[in-house]
Design a protein around this motif. Structure first.
Motif, PDB file in Angstrom:
ATOM      1  N   GLU A  12      -7.085  -3.895  -0.862  1.00  0.00           N
ATOM      2  CA  GLU A  12      -7.623  -4.779  -1.892  1.00  0.00           C
ATOM      3  C   GLU A  12      -6.894  -4.679  -3.224  1.00  0.00           C
ATOM      4  O   GLU A  12      -7.038  -5.559  -4.079  1.00  0.00           O
ATOM      5  CB  GLU A  12      -9.110  -4.491  -2.114  1.00  0.00           C
ATOM      6  CG  GLU A  12      -9.395  -3.130  -2.723  1.00  0.00           C
ATOM      7  CD  GLU A  12     -10.879  -2.890  -2.966  1.00  0.00           C
ATOM      8  OE1 GLU A  12     -11.212  -1.988  -3.757  1.00  0.00           O
ATOM      9  OE2 GLU A  12     -11.702  -3.604  -2.352  1.00  0.00           O
ATOM     10  N   LEU A  13      -6.075  -3.645  -3.403  1.00  0.00           N
ATOM     11  CA  LEU A  13      -5.340  -3.494  -4.654  1.00  0.00           C
ATOM     12  C   LEU A  13      -4.336  -4.621  -4.874  1.00  0.00           C
ATOM     13  O   LEU A  13      -3.920  -4.869  -6.011  1.00  0.00           O
ATOM     14  CB  LEU A  13      -4.600  -2.153  -4.675  1.00  0.00           C
ATOM     15  CG  LEU A  13      -5.467  -0.890  -4.738  1.00  0.00           C
ATOM     16  CD1 LEU A  13      -4.611   0.354  -4.553  1.00  0.00           C
ATOM     17  CD2 LEU A  13      -6.230  -0.825  -6.056  1.00  0.00           C
TER      18      LEU A  13
ATOM     19  N   PRO B  52      -4.916   4.629  -2.132  1.00  0.00           N
ATOM     20  CA  PRO B  52      -4.260   3.370  -1.754  1.00  0.00           C
ATOM     21  C   PRO B  52      -5.137   2.580  -0.794  1.00  0.00           C
ATOM     22  O   PRO B  52      -5.712   3.141   0.137  1.00  0.00           O
ATOM     23  CB  PRO B  52      -2.965   3.841  -1.074  1.00  0.00           C
ATOM     24  CG  PRO B  52      -3.280   5.217  -0.577  1.00  0.00           C
ATOM     25  CD  PRO B  52      -4.218   5.807  -1.584  1.00  0.00           C
ATOM     26  N   ARG B  53      -5.237   1.279  -1.016  1.00  0.00           N
ATOM     27  CA  ARG B  53      -6.079   0.427  -0.177  1.00  0.00           C
ATOM     28  C   ARG B  53      -5.610  -1.008  -0.310  1.00  0.00           C
ATOM     29  O   ARG B  53      -4.976  -1.387  -1.304  1.00  0.00           O
ATOM     30  CB  ARG B  53      -7.554   0.557  -0.555  1.00  0.00           C
ATOM     31  CG  ARG B  53      -7.846   0.234  -2.009  1.00  0.00           C
ATOM     32  CD  ARG B  53      -9.182   0.792  -2.459  1.00  0.00           C
ATOM     33  NE  ARG B  53      -9.505   0.391  -3.828  1.00  0.00           N
ATOM     34  CZ  ARG B  53      -9.025   1.006  -4.917  1.00  0.00           C
ATOM     35  NH1 ARG B  53      -8.206   2.043  -4.793  1.00  0.00           N
ATOM     36  NH2 ARG B  53      -9.382   0.580  -6.115  1.00  0.00           N
TER      37      ARG B  53
ATOM     38  N   THR C 240       0.903   0.123  -2.864  1.00  0.00           N
ATOM     39  CA  THR C 240      -0.481   0.482  -3.196  1.00  0.00           C
ATOM     40  C   THR C 240      -0.578   1.877  -3.822  1.00  0.00           C
ATOM     41  O   THR C 240      -1.429   2.102  -4.685  1.00  0.00           O
ATOM     42  CB  THR C 240      -1.391   0.407  -1.958  1.00  0.00           C
ATOM     43  OG1 THR C 240      -0.844   1.193  -0.894  1.00  0.00           O
ATOM     44  CG2 THR C 240      -1.539  -1.042  -1.498  1.00  0.00           C
TER      45      THR C 240
ATOM     46  N   SER D 298      -4.056  -8.910   2.537  1.00  0.00           N
ATOM     47  CA  SER D 298      -4.483  -8.220   1.324  1.00  0.00           C
ATOM     48  C   SER D 298      -5.030  -9.171   0.266  1.00  0.00           C
ATOM     49  O   SER D 298      -5.643  -8.731  -0.710  1.00  0.00           O
ATOM     50  CB  SER D 298      -3.306  -7.431   0.725  1.00  0.00           C
ATOM     51  OG  SER D 298      -2.372  -8.314   0.099  1.00  0.00           O
TER      52      SER D 298
ATOM     53  N   ILE E 190       0.134   1.603  -7.473  1.00  0.00           N
ATOM     54  CA  ILE E 190      -1.002   1.098  -8.242  1.00  0.00           C
ATOM     55  C   ILE E 190      -2.098   2.150  -8.359  1.00  0.00           C
ATOM     56  O   ILE E 190      -2.666   2.364  -9.442  1.00  0.00           O
ATOM     57  CB  ILE E 190      -1.551  -0.180  -7.584  1.00  0.00           C
ATOM     58  CG1 ILE E 190      -0.471  -1.275  -7.576  1.00  0.00           C
ATOM     59  CG2 ILE E 190      -2.793  -0.685  -8.329  1.00  0.00           C
ATOM     60  CD1 ILE E 190      -0.854  -2.503  -6.767  1.00  0.00           C
ATOM     61  N   ASP E 191      -2.413   2.821  -7.250  1.00  0.00           N
ATOM     62  CA  ASP E 191      -3.457   3.858  -7.251  1.00  0.00           C
ATOM     63  C   ASP E 191      -3.008   4.997  -6.340  1.00  0.00           C
ATOM     64  O   ASP E 191      -3.245   4.963  -5.131  1.00  0.00           O
ATOM     65  CB  ASP E 191      -4.784   3.278  -6.763  1.00  0.00           C
ATOM     66  CG  ASP E 191      -5.945   4.270  -6.917  1.00  0.00           C
ATOM     67  OD1 ASP E 191      -5.690   5.471  -7.120  1.00  0.00           O
ATOM     68  OD2 ASP E 191      -7.110   3.837  -6.810  1.00  0.00           O
TER      69      ASP E 191
END
Length: 360
Positions: free
Chosen positions: A167-168, A164-165, A156, A196, A159-160
């Protein structure tokens, strides 16, 4: 630190983790990752507390990262080694735990080759009415929660990095390859990845991924309630032994079983390969390591089936040239293996902080 949503006293399994709890761990770990990037890497969060690492089974990464995590939080640490302990004289596991309790331990991090030992110690602490938290650092073929959480954090944050969370990973295809039958890491990863909203594909020879495994997962999952929000964790049936065609693919189906590698890798976003746990195998489950490598090892050529920006993970330790080719393991363009090790300290700091912050 986001502790207001945290009410869990022990961390023994991810099977009943809520979305809020996952996100709390990820966001707390992100905060500690920032701390670890500073010149002064220690915070006084758990100052005065004692963290005992009760490792009844050998470990390098998990034990070292838990010890470092505790020290970064300013806790005092006690490290147990079964080979040099009174267990060689007949002392029981629960008596060993009570010995550390008498020394003022606040958090026990427990690893054991038998499933259920951390749960048994946690139950004993609860029976005694003490405020000692127990964290499962891997028990037999049951679970390894902190490894799955650091895997989740590694992906995560890729990705971000800033937020981070869970739903990613919704809609991402993630392949888990290898000795799934004996892997506690795979079991914990299945819970977190399904929660997720990712599509999880398991691939291994039939001897390492029997249909009974899939039936067990389905039975354990059921229609499990997830938290006060009423979210449900659903694993759709049936589990397929091949990649279903789009017309037969249920929109709710999130877990797939394959006895061939190719359908699991097809258009995968992430690939997790697992170690062959020969020490846990009580029968001849594979014709040869050479054949296993030929059919199920992750190589550059096989990754061509995946998405162009696919990333590869492995919980370690790695059998080079067996589960993954050596050159791929060391290639930062594809491999997240070293990132997983780095993430482990921040995630384990987060876990110790979350279960320990209410004790002072």
């Amino acid at each position: 630190m986001p502790t207001t949503t945290w009410n869990r006293h022990h961390i023994l399994s991810l099977a009943d983790f809520t979305t809020t709890e996952y996100d709390t761990v990820l966001q707390t770990a992100a905060s500690f990752q920032e701390v670890l990037s500073r010149r002064t890497k220690k915070v006084p969060t758990l100052q005065g507390q004692v963290v005992a690492n009760l490792f009844f089974e050998s470990s390098t990464r998990t034990r070292s990262s838990f010890e470092l995590a505790a020290k970064r939080l300013s806790a005092d640490t006690l490290n147990f080694a079964a080979a040099t302990s009174s267990m060689t004289k007949g002392e029981t596991i629960l008596d060993t735990a009570k010995t550390y309790l008498a020394m003022g331990t606040d958090i026990m991090v427990v690893r054991h080759r038998e499933a259920g030992v951390p749960n048994a110690i946690a139950a004993e602490m609860d029976r005694l009415g003490v405020k000692v938290s127990v964290l499962n650092a891997g028990d037999g073929q049951h679970e390894h929660p902190s490894q799955a959480l650091l895997d989740l954090f590694t992906i995560t944050t890729l990705i971000d990095p800033d937020h981070p969370r869970l739903e990613l990973l919704k809609g991402k295809k993630i392949a888990i390859i290898g000795d799934i039958l004996h892997s506690r890491v795979a079991r914990s990863n299945i819970w977190s990845l399904i929660a997720s909203g990712a599509e999880v594909h398991l691939a291994a020879p039939p001897t390492l991924l029997p249909k009974l495994f899939a039936e067990y997962i389905l039975e354990e999952a059921g229609d499990r309630e997830q938290g006060a929000e009423g979210d449900k964790l659903l694993l759709a049936s049936p589990i397929s032994s091949h990649l279903p065609s789009p017309s037969s693919h249920s929109p709710n189906q999130k877990l797939f079983l394959h006895w061939q590698l190719e359908p699991a890798l097809q258009n995968a976003d992430f690939v997790m390969t697992l170690r062959l746990q020969k020490e846990r195998m009580t029968a001849h489950l594979l014709p040869s390591l050479r054949e296993y490598h030929q059919l199920f090892a992750i190589t550059r050529a096989k990754l061509q089936l995946c998405k162009p920006n696919v990333k590869v993970l492995h919980p370690g330790p790695v059998n080079r040239g067996v589960e993954i080719s050596s050159d791929l393991m060391d290639d930062p363009e594809f491999s997240l293996i070293q990132s997983q090790v780095t993430s482990g300290v921040a995630v384990r700091m987060a876990l110790l902080y979350l279960i320990g912050s209410g004790k002072v």
